[in-house]
Design an enzyme around this catalytic site. Structure first.
Site, mmCIF file in Angstrom:
data_model
loop_
_atom_site.group_PDB
_atom_site.id
_atom_site.type_symbol
_atom_site.label_atom_id
_atom_site.label_comp_id
_atom_site.label_asym_id
_atom_site.label_seq_id
_atom_site.Cartn_x
_atom_site.Cartn_y
_atom_site.Cartn_z
ATOM 1 N N ASP A 96 0.858 -1.180 0.000
ATOM 2 C CA ASP A 96 0.000 0.000 0.000
ATOM 3 C C ASP A 96 0.900 1.237 0.000
ATOM 4 O OD1 ASP A 96 0.959 0.260 2.547
ATOM 5 O OD2 ASP A 96 -0.957 -0.018 3.545
ATOM 6 N N GLY A 99 -0.647 5.956 2.972
ATOM 7 C CA GLY A 99 -1.576 7.028 3.308
ATOM 8 C C GLY A 99 -2.608 6.638 4.358
ATOM 9 N N ASP A 150 -2.938 8.094 -1.798
ATOM 10 C CA ASP A 150 -4.274 8.676 -1.861
ATOM 11 C C ASP A 150 -4.696 9.116 -0.471
ATOM 12 O OD1 ASP A 150 -4.594 6.135 -0.758
ATOM 13 O OD2 ASP A 150 -6.644 5.960 -1.479
ATOM 14 N N ASP A 270 -7.744 -7.604 0.083
ATOM 15 C CA ASP A 270 -6.859 -7.799 1.228
ATOM 16 C C ASP A 270 -7.658 -7.447 2.465
ATOM 17 O OD1 ASP A 270 -6.639 -4.738 0.871
ATOM 18 O OD2 ASP A 270 -5.639 -5.112 2.780
ATOM 19 N N CYS A 308 -11.569 -28.964 5.864
ATOM 20 C CA CYS A 308 -10.312 -28.210 5.770
ATOM 21 C C CYS A 308 -9.109 -29.133 5.965
ATOM 22 C CB CYS A 308 -10.306 -27.115 6.829
ATOM 23 S SG CYS A 308 -8.826 -26.084 6.802
ATOM 24 N N CYS A 310 -5.991 -28.009 6.723
ATOM 25 C CA CYS A 310 -4.906 -27.311 7.431
ATOM 26 C C CYS A 310 -4.486 -28.111 8.668
ATOM 27 C CB CYS A 310 -5.345 -25.904 7.812
ATOM 28 S SG CYS A 310 -6.195 -25.793 9.402
ATOM 29 N N CYS A 313 -6.961 -28.438 11.611
ATOM 30 C CA CYS A 313 -8.123 -29.311 11.402
ATOM 31 C C CYS A 313 -7.742 -30.780 11.230
ATOM 32 C CB CYS A 313 -8.916 -28.837 10.184
ATOM 33 S SG CYS A 313 -9.643 -27.207 10.426
ATOM 34 N N HIS A 339 -5.508 -21.812 9.856
ATOM 35 C CA HIS A 339 -6.829 -22.296 9.434
ATOM 36 C C HIS A 339 -7.607 -21.196 8.696
ATOM 37 C CE1 HIS A 339 -10.827 -23.859 9.235
ATOM 38 N NE2 HIS A 339 -11.212 -22.691 9.721
HETATM 39 ZN ZN LIG Z 1 -8.464 -25.777 9.030
#
Ligand SMILES: [Zn+2]
Length: 378
Positions: A96, A99, A150, A270, A308, A310, A313, A339
């Site tokens: 970014d 600003g 900006d 984002d 999931c 990850c 999990c 996660h």
């Molecule tokens: Zn997960």
């Protein structure tokens, strides 16, 4: 041997209504869109190693110019080989302009036509940021995508205030373009402002497209106007943006916000919501938003999200994650950040696949139907 010179390009692969699946090609690799960029404010996605961020499926991360210019300093990062090497992220990085953080974090800030003078929130030292210095700092960081300086228009703002603010941002956008050094595979994005006023948003788009940018961001949203107003602004603004450039909605949002915005033609996002939530026991799952501090998880031997893959999990129970947060163990935020980012990346991949298959509407309905009433009181 001739080095291949890649240019910064965007190509639409498929559309479904206003939604688009695409590919952004950059000097640091490709970004499949719609894309979610984890926020790596000070050169780190909090609680995550760079390898872990990659494993969630993220292809691009965001860095904050304001934080990095103050500490450790842009010149130092440049001397150490740039932000990619510094944080071990060889892929694309968007920075970014600084600003937004000056307005929200810095002390004694003073805005004028040519830039902003402010005191660091870290040590009180005086700094000045102008459109050209913001672009130069991002060049030193070696940002793949540079954002123009900006002014994020406050909400609420009167039409006159929003108009004055937008015109200042357009002046700064032109100065940022002047300062940007074109390099193969690197891009400069303009930022549409104008508050919640359609005529100002239109004038901002016209000013920016007149200057010409590699991508167009929509700024000044998710600042308190609420989702309904945000979507109203997107409805009137997104159709005005060039079709052959990526469109980035800054600072958004919840999974529901992402679904709504992708359906309106946004390509990039984002937000700190998944990472901040990961540090505060707020879990984003197939079944909606859960609070892992809730006592009902104390004896829950099941996984947080069976869909999931990850580590939180696949290796641990809800009861264990609950225990980590109750005990203030740092592994709790680490596992839950992983996660949440994995959930966000899967949501983006699934939306992309749904766009390609022409069934985004059905995907959105099914995804929402699986969300239980939110436990989002914490
Ligand atoms: Zn997960």
């Amino acid at each position: 041997m001739k080095t291949a010179v890649s240019s910064f390009t965007y190509q639409t692969v498929a559309t479904d209504g206003a939604a688009r699946a695409g590919v952004i090609a950059t000097a640091h690799g490709e970004i499949a869109t719609p894309a979610f960029m984890p926020v790596g404010t000070t050169g780190t996605v909090k609680a995550m190693t760079a390898d872990a961020v990659r494993e969630t499926g993220a292809s691009i991360v965001l860095g904050n110019t304001y934080h990095l210019m103050l500490r450790p300093g842009a010149e130092r990062i440049a001397a150490l080989g740039g932000l990619h090497r510094f944080m071990d992220w060889p892929g694309p990085i968007l920075t970014d302009s600084g600003g937004f953080q000056i307005m929200s974090l810095a002390k004694l800030r003073k805005l004028d036509m040519d830039g902003v003078t402010f005191q660091s929130h870290i040590d009180g030292a005086r700094h000045r940021l102008t459109p050209s210095s913001a672009v130069e700092i991002q060049h030193l960081l070696d940002a793949t995508i540079t954002m123009v300086l900006d002014e994020c228009t406050a909400f609420p703002a009167t039409p006159d205030q929003a108009h004055t603010s937008m015109q200042l941002s357009m002046r700064w956008a032109a100065a940022s373009k002047q300062a940007f050094v074109p390099r193969p595979g690197y891009g400069l994005f303009g930022i549409v402002q104008g508050g919640v006023f359609p005529d100002l948003r239109r004038a901002s788009v016209e000013a920016l497209t007149g200057i010409g940018f590699d991508g167009y961001a929509i700024g000044g949203l998710a600042v308190g106007e609420g989702q309904a107003m945000m979507l109203t602004v997107l409805n009137s603004t997104v159709p005005l943006l060039p079709r052959d450039r990526p469109r980035y909605l800054m600072g958004v949002g919840t999974p529901d916000d992402l679904i709504e915005a992708v359906q309106r033609g946004i390509d990039m996002f984002d937000c700190v919501i998944p990472t901040r939530g990961g540090r505060t026991a707020r879990a984003f799952t197939t079944h909606g938003i859960l609070n892992l501090r809730n006592a009902r998880f104390a004896d829950d031997a099941g996984p947080l999200d069976a869909a999931c893959d990850c580590p939180a999990c696949t290796h641990h129970s809800c009861a264990y994650l609950h225990h980590l947060f109750k005990s203030a163990e740092m592994l709790g935020p680490m596992l839950l950040t992983w996660h949440n980012l994995a959930y966000y990346q899967r949501l983006m991949r699934d939306m992309r696949a749904a766009i390609v298959a022409g069934r985004l509407h059905d995907f959105a309905a099914a995804t929402r139907a699986a969300w239980r009433p939110s436990e989002d009181a914490a």
